[in-house]
Write a protein that holds these residues in place. Sequence first.
Motif, PDB file in Angstrom:
ATOM      1  N   ASP A 151     -28.756 -21.795  21.972  1.00  0.00           N
ATOM      2  CA  ASP A 151     -28.916 -22.438  23.136  1.00  0.00           C
ATOM      3  C   ASP A 151     -28.735 -24.136  22.545  1.00  0.00           C
ATOM      4  O   ASP A 151     -28.802 -24.737  22.968  1.00  0.00           O
ATOM      5  CB  ASP A 151     -30.104 -22.003  23.530  1.00  0.00           C
ATOM      6  CG  ASP A 151     -30.432 -21.176  24.672  1.00  0.00           C
ATOM      7  OD1 ASP A 151     -28.512 -20.843  25.088  1.00  0.00           O
ATOM      8  OD2 ASP A 151     -31.175 -20.500  24.525  1.00  0.00           O
ATOM      9  N   GLU A 156     -20.887 -26.833  26.415  1.00  0.00           N
ATOM     10  CA  GLU A 156     -20.234 -25.087  26.686  1.00  0.00           C
ATOM     11  C   GLU A 156     -18.832 -24.878  25.637  1.00  0.00           C
ATOM     12  O   GLU A 156     -18.539 -23.726  25.212  1.00  0.00           O
ATOM     13  CB  GLU A 156     -20.357 -25.333  28.291  1.00  0.00           C
ATOM     14  CG  GLU A 156     -21.491 -24.475  28.579  1.00  0.00           C
ATOM     15  CD  GLU A 156     -21.624 -23.273  28.366  1.00  0.00           C
ATOM     16  OE1 GLU A 156     -20.924 -22.463  28.761  1.00  0.00           O
ATOM     17  OE2 GLU A 156     -23.206 -23.056  29.006  1.00  0.00           O
ATOM     18  N   ARG A 194     -20.116 -18.774  29.146  1.00  0.00           N
ATOM     19  CA  ARG A 194     -21.089 -18.665  30.079  1.00  0.00           C
ATOM     20  C   ARG A 194     -20.331 -18.453  31.411  1.00  0.00           C
ATOM     21  O   ARG A 194     -20.513 -19.149  32.319  1.00  0.00           O
ATOM     22  CB  ARG A 194     -22.877 -19.026  30.115  1.00  0.00           C
ATOM     23  CG  ARG A 194     -22.893 -18.852  28.938  1.00  0.00           C
ATOM     24  CD  ARG A 194     -23.827 -19.427  28.542  1.00  0.00           C
ATOM     25  NE  ARG A 194     -24.717 -19.203  27.251  1.00  0.00           N
ATOM     26  CZ  ARG A 194     -25.525 -20.466  26.566  1.00  0.00           C
ATOM     27  NH1 ARG A 194     -26.552 -21.347  27.090  1.00  0.00           N
ATOM     28  NH2 ARG A 194     -26.234 -20.332  25.563  1.00  0.00           N
ATOM     29  N   ALA A 195     -21.232 -17.697  32.666  1.00  0.00           N
ATOM     30  CA  ALA A 195     -20.499 -17.835  33.940  1.00  0.00           C
ATOM     31  C   ALA A 195     -21.443 -18.277  34.749  1.00  0.00           C
ATOM     32  O   ALA A 195     -22.064 -17.060  35.623  1.00  0.00           O
ATOM     33  CB  ALA A 195     -20.391 -16.316  33.958  1.00  0.00           C
ATOM     34  N   GLN A 196     -22.415 -19.186  35.008  1.00  0.00           N
ATOM     35  CA  GLN A 196     -22.706 -19.770  35.146  1.00  0.00           C
ATOM     36  C   GLN A 196     -22.759 -20.606  35.542  1.00  0.00           C
ATOM     37  O   GLN A 196     -21.561 -22.078  34.703  1.00  0.00           O
ATOM     38  CB  GLN A 196     -23.952 -18.828  34.330  1.00  0.00           C
ATOM     39  CG  GLN A 196     -24.456 -20.362  33.778  1.00  0.00           C
ATOM     40  CD  GLN A 196     -25.537 -20.138  32.437  1.00  0.00           C
ATOM     41  OE1 GLN A 196     -26.553 -18.743  32.924  1.00  0.00           O
ATOM     42  NE2 GLN A 196     -26.426 -20.665  31.790  1.00  0.00           N
ATOM     43  N   GLY A 197     -23.252 -21.825  36.539  1.00  0.00           N
ATOM     44  CA  GLY A 197     -23.247 -23.253  36.858  1.00  0.00           C
ATOM     45  C   GLY A 197     -22.202 -23.931  36.789  1.00  0.00           C
ATOM     46  O   GLY A 197     -21.340 -22.868  38.128  1.00  0.00           O
ATOM     47  N   SER A 198     -21.544 -25.071  36.357  1.00  0.00           N
ATOM     48  CA  SER A 198     -19.833 -24.992  36.431  1.00  0.00           C
ATOM     49  C   SER A 198     -18.921 -24.501  36.592  1.00  0.00           C
ATOM     50  O   SER A 198     -17.365 -24.516  36.715  1.00  0.00           O
ATOM     51  CB  SER A 198     -19.985 -26.414  36.341  1.00  0.00           C
ATOM     52  OG  SER A 198     -19.277 -26.716  34.805  1.00  0.00           O
ATOM     53  N   ASN A 199     -18.842 -23.488  35.359  1.00  0.00           N
ATOM     54  CA  ASN A 199     -18.327 -21.972  34.926  1.00  0.00           C
ATOM     55  C   ASN A 199     -17.341 -21.259  35.920  1.00  0.00           C
ATOM     56  O   ASN A 199     -16.917 -20.997  36.000  1.00  0.00           O
ATOM     57  CB  ASN A 199     -18.839 -22.253  33.543  1.00  0.00           C
ATOM     58  CG  ASN A 199     -18.329 -22.479  32.045  1.00  0.00           C
ATOM     59  OD1 ASN A 199     -17.778 -24.137  32.198  1.00  0.00           O
ATOM     60  ND2 ASN A 199     -19.326 -22.223  31.042  1.00  0.00           N
ATOM     61  N   LEU A 200     -18.673 -21.198  36.948  1.00  0.00           N
ATOM     62  CA  LEU A 200     -18.539 -20.490  38.020  1.00  0.00           C
ATOM     63  C   LEU A 200     -17.352 -21.005  37.950  1.00  0.00           C
ATOM     64  O   LEU A 200     -16.005 -19.871  39.021  1.00  0.00           O
ATOM     65  CB  LEU A 200     -19.415 -20.256  39.047  1.00  0.00           C
ATOM     66  CG  LEU A 200     -20.441 -19.708  38.586  1.00  0.00           C
ATOM     67  CD1 LEU A 200     -21.295 -19.712  39.551  1.00  0.00           C
ATOM     68  CD2 LEU A 200     -20.435 -17.732  38.134  1.00  0.00           C
ATOM     69  N   TRP A 203     -14.450 -19.853  36.336  1.00  0.00           N
ATOM     70  CA  TRP A 203     -14.248 -17.749  36.232  1.00  0.00           C
ATOM     71  C   TRP A 203     -13.445 -17.408  37.357  1.00  0.00           C
ATOM     72  O   TRP A 203     -12.766 -16.293  37.885  1.00  0.00           O
ATOM     73  CB  TRP A 203     -15.474 -17.362  36.219  1.00  0.00           C
ATOM     74  CG  TRP A 203     -15.880 -17.294  35.113  1.00  0.00           C
ATOM     75  CD1 TRP A 203     -16.499 -18.466  34.252  1.00  0.00           C
ATOM     76  CD2 TRP A 203     -15.360 -16.576  33.375  1.00  0.00           C
ATOM     77  NE1 TRP A 203     -17.012 -17.891  33.046  1.00  0.00           N
ATOM     78  CE2 TRP A 203     -16.727 -16.729  32.486  1.00  0.00           C
ATOM     79  CE3 TRP A 203     -15.266 -15.272  33.860  1.00  0.00           C
ATOM     80  CZ2 TRP A 203     -16.946 -16.028  31.102  1.00  0.00           C
ATOM     81  CZ3 TRP A 203     -14.969 -14.099  32.649  1.00  0.00           C
ATOM     82  CH2 TRP A 203     -16.029 -15.045  31.613  1.00  0.00           C
ATOM     83  N   TYR A 204     -13.942 -17.855  38.346  1.00  0.00           N
ATOM     84  CA  TYR A 204     -13.142 -17.533  39.926  1.00  0.00           C
ATOM     85  C   TYR A 204     -12.099 -18.209  40.659  1.00  0.00           C
ATOM     86  O   TYR A 204     -11.575 -17.810  41.393  1.00  0.00           O
ATOM     87  CB  TYR A 204     -14.590 -17.383  40.449  1.00  0.00           C
ATOM     88  CG  TYR A 204     -15.524 -16.342  40.547  1.00  0.00           C
ATOM     89  CD1 TYR A 204     -15.912 -15.423  40.857  1.00  0.00           C
ATOM     90  CD2 TYR A 204     -16.625 -16.852  40.201  1.00  0.00           C
ATOM     91  CE1 TYR A 204     -16.154 -14.858  40.344  1.00  0.00           C
ATOM     92  CE2 TYR A 204     -17.755 -16.712  40.490  1.00  0.00           C
ATOM     93  CZ  TYR A 204     -18.010 -14.776  39.856  1.00  0.00           C
ATOM     94  OH  TYR A 204     -18.928 -13.936  39.394  1.00  0.00           O
TER      95      TYR A 204
END
Length: 147
Positions: free
Chosen positions: A80, A88, A95-101, A104-105
């Motif tokens: 962290d 990131e 990580r698959a969270q926040g703006s990275n979603l 990922w999708y």
Amino acid sequence: MKKLLMILLICAGPLWAVQPDEVLDDPELEARARAISTELRCPVCQNESIDESNAPVARDLRIVLRERLVAGDSDDEAIDYMVARFGEFVLMKPRAQGSNLLLWYAAPAMLLAALVIGWITVRRRPSAAPDPLSAQEKAELDKILRQ
């Protein structure tokens, strides 16, 4: 024999990335540092972890990581800290969270959209059945076939 030695030296190149002066005295801490450093990306090399990279910035990141572990950080705290300091991008597996979603999708969504558009296009295409022959065309065809 020389070729074999050269191949072994080339393959062992990444093993030399961690300099002897970086290695911690505590084997447990060093093992943790090596495990974490394989998860962190070198900002210069981009496709290598900081554990494999010989870039000066990778060396600096390895030293900072070891300092954090010696200071008492857990593995997650050390990661962290690196993410907070460098973003990131420093993670080999974001990580698959926040703006990275969105990242990922996006690929599965685009594939689904392409399949739907393809299905609609195929369904709307006119049938490929030819128009029936007129009486004149049938007569000409019969004439050609008789010859």
